[in-house]
Design a protein around this motif. Structure first.
Motif, PDB file in Angstrom:
ATOM      1  N   UNK A 225      18.485  42.345  31.415  1.00  0.00           N
ATOM      2  CA  UNK A 225      17.046  42.587  31.520  1.00  0.00           C
ATOM      3  C   UNK A 225      16.705  44.016  31.117  1.00  0.00           C
ATOM      4  N   UNK A 226      17.537  44.973  31.524  1.00  0.00           N
ATOM      5  CA  UNK A 226      17.301  46.364  31.150  1.00  0.00           C
ATOM      6  C   UNK A 226      17.402  46.548  29.641  1.00  0.00           C
ATOM      7  N   UNK A 227      18.448  45.991  29.052  1.00  0.00           N
ATOM      8  CA  UNK A 227      18.623  46.125  27.603  1.00  0.00           C
ATOM      9  C   UNK A 227      17.492  45.449  26.839  1.00  0.00           C
ATOM     10  N   UNK A 228      17.054  44.283  27.335  1.00  0.00           N
ATOM     11  CA  UNK A 228      15.949  43.594  26.684  1.00  0.00           C
ATOM     12  C   UNK A 228      14.669  44.421  26.776  1.00  0.00           C
ATOM     13  N   UNK A 229      14.452  45.058  27.923  1.00  0.00           N
ATOM     14  CA  UNK A 229      13.270  45.887  28.090  1.00  0.00           C
ATOM     15  C   UNK A 229      13.285  47.114  27.208  1.00  0.00           C
ATOM     16  N   UNK A 474      12.005  38.791  33.861  1.00  0.00           N
ATOM     17  CA  UNK A 474      12.326  40.009  34.614  1.00  0.00           C
ATOM     18  C   UNK A 474      12.028  41.245  33.766  1.00  0.00           C
ATOM     19  N   UNK A 475      12.457  41.224  32.499  1.00  0.00           N
ATOM     20  CA  UNK A 475      12.200  42.366  31.612  1.00  0.00           C
ATOM     21  C   UNK A 475      10.697  42.585  31.431  1.00  0.00           C
ATOM     22  N   UNK A 476       9.958  41.491  31.229  1.00  0.00           N
ATOM     23  CA  UNK A 476       8.506  41.599  31.043  1.00  0.00           C
ATOM     24  C   UNK A 476       7.839  42.132  32.308  1.00  0.00           C
ATOM     25  N   UNK A 487      12.378  50.194  34.593  1.00  0.00           N
ATOM     26  CA  UNK A 487      13.562  49.915  33.769  1.00  0.00           C
ATOM     27  C   UNK A 487      14.669  50.920  34.051  1.00  0.00           C
ATOM     28  N   UNK A 488      14.283  52.180  34.236  1.00  0.00           N
ATOM     29  CA  UNK A 488      15.284  53.206  34.537  1.00  0.00           C
ATOM     30  C   UNK A 488      15.988  52.952  35.850  1.00  0.00           C
ATOM     31  N   UNK A 489      15.236  52.457  36.847  1.00  0.00           N
ATOM     32  CA  UNK A 489      15.843  52.154  38.145  1.00  0.00           C
ATOM     33  C   UNK A 489      16.856  51.030  38.026  1.00  0.00           C
ATOM     34  N   UNK A 490      16.512  50.002  37.258  1.00  0.00           N
ATOM     35  CA  UNK A 490      17.436  48.878  37.083  1.00  0.00           C
ATOM     36  C   UNK A 490      18.654  49.312  36.285  1.00  0.00           C
TER      37      UNK A 490
END
Length: 529
Positions: A225-229, A474-476, A487-490
């Motif tokens: 999810x982080x990478x997708x974001x 999740x990314x959205x 995103x940074x927290x994840x």
């Protein structure tokens, strides 16, 4: 023929025997609900308090990197030595799936899939940004090299290659080989817990195994999810840079939706017609882009960088791998230790996917393909992209590196400014980035589905569809609700997860060696080796 050796790694446990089947699905009873609850709680909490969550996770991540830098680096060195040793040991002749097993995919398609899942998107992002960062002293220089000097140029290429060479692929190899061996040779479920059977025996099918698999799923979901974001943000920046399209939240959400939709189609087409096809397309497009840069860019200098990158990597690998008495602590923690923690946190996802597609290969063939070949290709890739970028910075061509590395997400597009057909190759690069993300989402859903289905590889397609949609959602949600802070927290949480997984990988090495050694004795006693 001597006495037949008893197989110590036999279990009555059958993949999926603890599953429940609501709504026609096939779900592992403890792992799926626990994972779902943890993900929902973390995402909701992060969306409600994005700034606080990022501060807490960043502080924890900094402590992990500061206090356990030696553990990450020494462990990564052990993984490399262990994998290389397996190539030359007699156990290298053991075939995954048994002596009569045949590969499911051609060598070229197999390599394309593992490479695309392993780090294809990262090479697109960092092949330009990382050498320029080291050369211009953006967040430190490796081994305190004087920036903007010939030595800085050599060290920039060698240190970049160090981060993308043997070490990350050794991490993936340990996980992938362990899972493939216990699943295909011993008939155990294709889940992370199976690699711990030598240590826990049948207790691995109880709560110790549930905890291991749950941690693996959570780390995989957050990593993807982080990478997708962040990938959506990079692609949006590229579209803004190239076409003037605003890189706002709406565009990023549209990119995530598009990537998720294509990944959904790929899932419905199955492994052979989905990930395999897209991975082959990836390799073709990446090859076209690489050859264009080599021949349209400073060709002779790039060829020289192949030697410079290789030789500097070899000669500086030991100093760069020494965690003690470092004078370049800012660079060391911000780059090397961060990378090692990130590779390890991604290892459940990438390792399990590589295992899934590697039946029929010998241990020796597996290690050489997964460890050596990507490293050699990465040398050429980094020399083409990074070498061209450094030559432009030295010559003052374009905007790249004028004030250091101002925006890592735009570095590749700034490098394209100094080449012909700028708009065409920039558009090709954006397409390549997006296709890499599709393959990551698709292969990630396959891995998560396998774990949450108790190790079954033939669970209903609807379950993989569910996980593909969940990753995109999740990314959205993170981008829409919390932006870069969320995103940074994840991302920080994924790095933190790398610490316990490092210990898990060390145990895997011991279990794998014990299992392979016993398998060799078994095959010899049966006259099959």
């Amino acid at each position: 023929m001597g006495e037949v050796v008893k197989d110590e790694y036999q279990t009555d446990y059958v993949a999926g025997q603890d599953n429940v089947t609501p709504f026609g699905l096939d779900l592992h009873a403890p792992v799926f609900p626990i994972t779902a609850i943890l993900v929902v709680v973390f995402v909701v909490g992060t969306l409600m308090f994005p700034g606080e969550a990022k501060s807490l996770m960043d502080a924890t991540k900094a402590a992990v990197l500061d206090y356990f830098d030696w553990f990450f680096v020494l462990s990564a060195n052990i993984f490399v030595v262990f994998c290389i040793a397996l190539v030359f040991m007699p156990v290298g002749k053991i075939r995954l799936g048994g002596p009569d097993a045949k590969p499911e995919f051609s060598t070229l398609s197999w390599f394309a899939m593992l490479f695309a899942a392993g780090m294809g998107i990262g090479l697109m992002y960092w092949a330009v940004a990382e050498p320029v960062a080291y050369y211009t002293d953006w967040f430190g220089t490796p081994l305190n090299t004087e920036p903007n000097t010939p030595e800085a140029s050599r060290m920039a290429m060698g240190a970049t290659m160090y981060h993308w060479g043997l070490h990350p692929w050794a991490v993936y190899s340990v996980v992938a080989l362990s899972l493939a061996f216990f699943a295909f040779n011993k008939g155990m479920p294709l889940t992370i817990r199976s690699a711990f059977f030598p240590l826990l025996r049948d207790r691995v099918w109880g709560w110790p195994g549930h905890i291991i698999d749950t941690l693996a799923v959570v780390a995989t979901i957050f990593g993807l999810a982080t990478s997708l974001g962040f990938g959506a943000q990079q692609a949006a920046s590229g579209l803004d840079y190239l076409f003037g399209i605003s890189a706002g939240v709406n565009v990023q959400m549209a990119i995530i939706t598009g990537v998720t939709f294509v990944a959904l189609i790929s899932v419905l087409r199955g492994l052979d017609g989905g990930v395999k096809m897209l991975s082959n397309i990836n390799m073709i497009l990446a090859g076209i882009l690489l050859f264009f840069i080599i021949f349209a860019g400073p060709t002779m200098e790039i060829l020289g960088y192949v030697w410079t990158t290789s030789s500097t990597y070899v000669t500086q690998a030991v100093p760069l791998s020494n965690p003690f008495g470092r004078e370049d602590e800012t660079w060391f923690h911000g780059w090397t230790v961060f990378y090692w923690a990130w590779w390890i946190s991604w290892s459940p996802f990438v390792g399990m996917f590589i295992a899934r597609v590697s039946s029929g290969r010998t241990v020796r063939e597996f290690i050489i393909a997964v460890l050596m070949i990507p490293t050699l290709i990465t040398v050429v890739w980094m020399s083409g992209f990074g070498g061209t970028a450094l030559e432009q910075v030295k010559a003052g061509i374009g905007t790249l590196g004028q004030d250091g590395l101002t925006d890592s997400s735009l570095a590749m597009f700034q490098m394209f400014e100094g080449l012909p057909l700028t708009n065409i190759i920039s558009f090709l690069a954006i397409i390549l980035v997006l296709v890499f993300f599709v393959t990551s989402s698709d292969s990630g859903s396959l891995v998560i589905d396998s774990i949450t289905a108790g190790g079954k590889t033939d669970a209903p397609t609807a379950q993989r569809v569910f996980w593909v949609v969940m990753e995109g959602a999740i990314a959205a949600a993170l981008i829409f609700g919390g932006g870069a802070d969320a995103l940074g927290a994840v991302q920080a949480s994924a790095i933190i997860a790398g610490l316990p997984f490092t210990a898990i990988l060390l145990v895997m090495c011991w279990g794998l060696f014990k299992g392979l050694s016993h398998e060799r004795e078994l095959l010899i006693s049966e006259g099959r080796m």
